[in-house]
Design a protein around this motif. Structure first.
Motif, short mmCIF file in Angstrom:
data_model
loop_
_atom_site.label_atom_id
_atom_site.label_comp_id
_atom_site.label_asym_id
_atom_site.label_seq_id
_atom_site.Cartn_x
_atom_site.Cartn_y
_atom_site.Cartn_z
N VAL A 52 0.84 -1.20 0.00
CA VAL A 52 0.00 0.00 0.00
C VAL A 52 0.87 1.25 0.00
O VAL A 52 1.79 1.37 0.81
CB VAL A 52 -0.92 0.02 1.25
N GLY A 53 0.60 2.17 -0.91
CA GLY A 53 1.32 3.44 -0.93
C GLY A 53 2.66 3.40 -1.62
O GLY A 53 3.39 4.39 -1.64
N SER A 54 3.03 2.25 -2.21
CA SER A 54 4.34 2.19 -2.86
C SER A 54 4.29 2.91 -4.21
O SER A 54 3.26 2.97 -4.88
CB SER A 54 4.79 0.75 -3.04
N ALA A 55 5.42 3.46 -4.59
CA ALA A 55 5.48 4.28 -5.80
C ALA A 55 5.82 3.45 -7.03
O ALA A 55 6.54 2.47 -6.96
CB ALA A 55 6.54 5.36 -5.62
N GLU A 56 5.29 3.93 -8.17
CA GLU A 56 5.78 3.42 -9.45
C GLU A 56 7.14 4.11 -9.69
O GLU A 56 7.28 5.29 -9.42
CB GLU A 56 4.81 3.82 -10.56
N ILE A 57 8.11 3.35 -10.14
CA ILE A 57 9.43 3.93 -10.40
C ILE A 57 9.68 3.93 -11.91
O ILE A 57 9.74 2.87 -12.54
CB ILE A 57 10.56 3.14 -9.72
N ALA A 58 9.80 5.13 -12.46
CA ALA A 58 10.06 5.26 -13.90
C ALA A 58 11.50 5.72 -14.11
O ALA A 58 12.02 6.56 -13.37
CB ALA A 58 9.09 6.27 -14.51
N VAL A 59 12.15 5.14 -15.11
CA VAL A 59 13.52 5.55 -15.46
C VAL A 59 13.51 6.10 -16.88
O VAL A 59 13.07 5.42 -17.81
CB VAL A 59 14.50 4.36 -15.37
N PHE A 60 13.94 7.33 -17.03
CA PHE A 60 14.07 7.97 -18.35
C PHE A 60 15.57 7.95 -18.69
O PHE A 60 16.32 8.81 -18.21
CB PHE A 60 13.54 9.40 -18.31
N LEU A 61 15.97 6.96 -19.47
CA LEU A 61 17.40 6.84 -19.82
C LEU A 61 17.66 7.56 -21.13
O LEU A 61 16.96 7.35 -22.13
CB LEU A 61 17.75 5.34 -19.93
N VAL A 62 18.67 8.42 -21.12
CA VAL A 62 18.94 9.29 -22.27
C VAL A 62 20.30 8.93 -22.87
O VAL A 62 21.29 8.78 -22.13
CB VAL A 62 18.93 10.77 -21.83
N ASN A 63 20.35 8.86 -24.17
CA ASN A 63 21.59 8.49 -24.87
C ASN A 63 22.55 9.69 -24.98
O ASN A 63 23.04 10.02 -26.06
CB ASN A 63 21.24 7.96 -26.26
N GLU A 64 22.75 10.37 -23.87
CA GLU A 64 23.66 11.52 -23.81
C GLU A 64 24.36 11.47 -22.46
O GLU A 64 23.91 10.78 -21.55
CB GLU A 64 22.86 12.84 -23.87
N ARG A 65 25.40 12.26 -22.32
CA ARG A 65 26.03 12.43 -21.00
C ARG A 65 25.25 13.50 -20.26
O ARG A 65 25.14 14.63 -20.73
CB ARG A 65 27.47 12.89 -21.14
N LEU A 66 24.70 13.15 -19.11
CA LEU A 66 23.93 14.12 -18.31
C LEU A 66 24.43 14.09 -16.88
O LEU A 66 24.45 13.03 -16.25
CB LEU A 66 22.44 13.79 -18.32
N GLY A 67 24.78 15.22 -16.36
CA GLY A 67 25.20 15.32 -14.96
C GLY A 67 26.41 14.44 -14.68
O GLY A 67 27.13 14.02 -15.59
N TYR A 68 26.60 14.14 -13.39
CA TYR A 68 27.70 13.26 -13.01
C TYR A 68 27.31 12.56 -11.74
O TYR A 68 27.70 11.90 -11.10
CB TYR A 68 29.00 14.04 -12.82
#
Ligand code: SF4
Length: 207
Positions: A191-207
């Motif tokens: 109960v109350g658990s979140a859906e976890i979505a991953v948006f993976l991008v074919n670029e270098r983002l952040g570190y």
């Protein structure tokens, strides 16, 4: 998509995460914004990736305010935003590392980001460049301590050894960033658990 990204996407999906792959950060941003309803409340963890992608501005065009403690003008406002941000419908975050066998890792000094990955939201959306992919758990922990944390420490002007040397010295500094690490092996359940979505991008983002 290279072989490692393919393996990672397949593993994330197999493990129950809702994983999507995008060639560009712009495409990922559009999909992310489309996935959020105008009535939903949205917050973000401290993330250069999200800030640089202009997600706050894109959400504002939909009439959605993005709660971001990093934009607070005072200590009191920062605390207030952090408290509200803990229970929004949607939580946006980048990630320190994701493994080719489908695990997500974040390390935190404050705890807001790691806590939000576990509980408090209907949906957690992680946005990551392919530079965050590593082969296994051991490499993920090495990446966090010797890439992500030192660069973050330097950016935030923290007084830690890694901000100077660029590598972890397992410090006891008052400003140590590495205080809690969450390894998401699968989305939480019940109960109350979140859906976890991953948006993976074919670029270098952040570190
Ligand atoms: S433990 Fe200390 S030295 Fe090591 S990465 Fe974290 S903040 Fe830097």
């Amino acid at each position: 998509m290279d072989e490692l990204a393919k393996r990672t996407m397949a593993a994330l999906t197999r493990n129950g995460f809702k994983a999507s792959f995008f060639e560009t950060a712009e495409e990922a941003k559009r999909a992310l914004i489309d996935s959020i309803d105008a009535h939903e409340t949205v917050a973000m963890g401290g993330s250069m990736t999200i800030k640089e992608m202009g997600i706050k501005e894109a959400l504002a065009l939909k009439g959605i305010e993005l709660l971001a403690h990093i934009d607070a003008a005072s200590f009191e406002e920062r605390v207030e935003i952090l408290r509200k941000a803990a229970v929004t419908d949607v939580y946006l975050s980048s990630i320190n590392a994701l493994t080719a066998d489908g695990m997500l890792l974040n390390t935190d000094g404050l705890g807001n980001r790691v806590a939000s990955g576990i509980f408090g939201h209907r949906r957690v959306c992680y946005i990551a460049g392919v530079n965050k992919i590593v082969r296994n758990l051991q490499e993920a922990l090495i990446r966090i301590k010797n890439v992500a944390a030192p660069l973050n420490a330097k950016r935030l002007n923290k007084h830690t050894p890694c901000a100077v040397t660029g590598k972890c010295e397992n410090c006891n500094a008052g400003e140590r960033l590495c205080r809690a690490t969450v390894i998401l092996e699968r989305p939480l359940t019940g109960v109350g658990s979140a859906e976890i979505a991953v948006f993976l991008v074919n670029e270098r983002l952040g570190y």
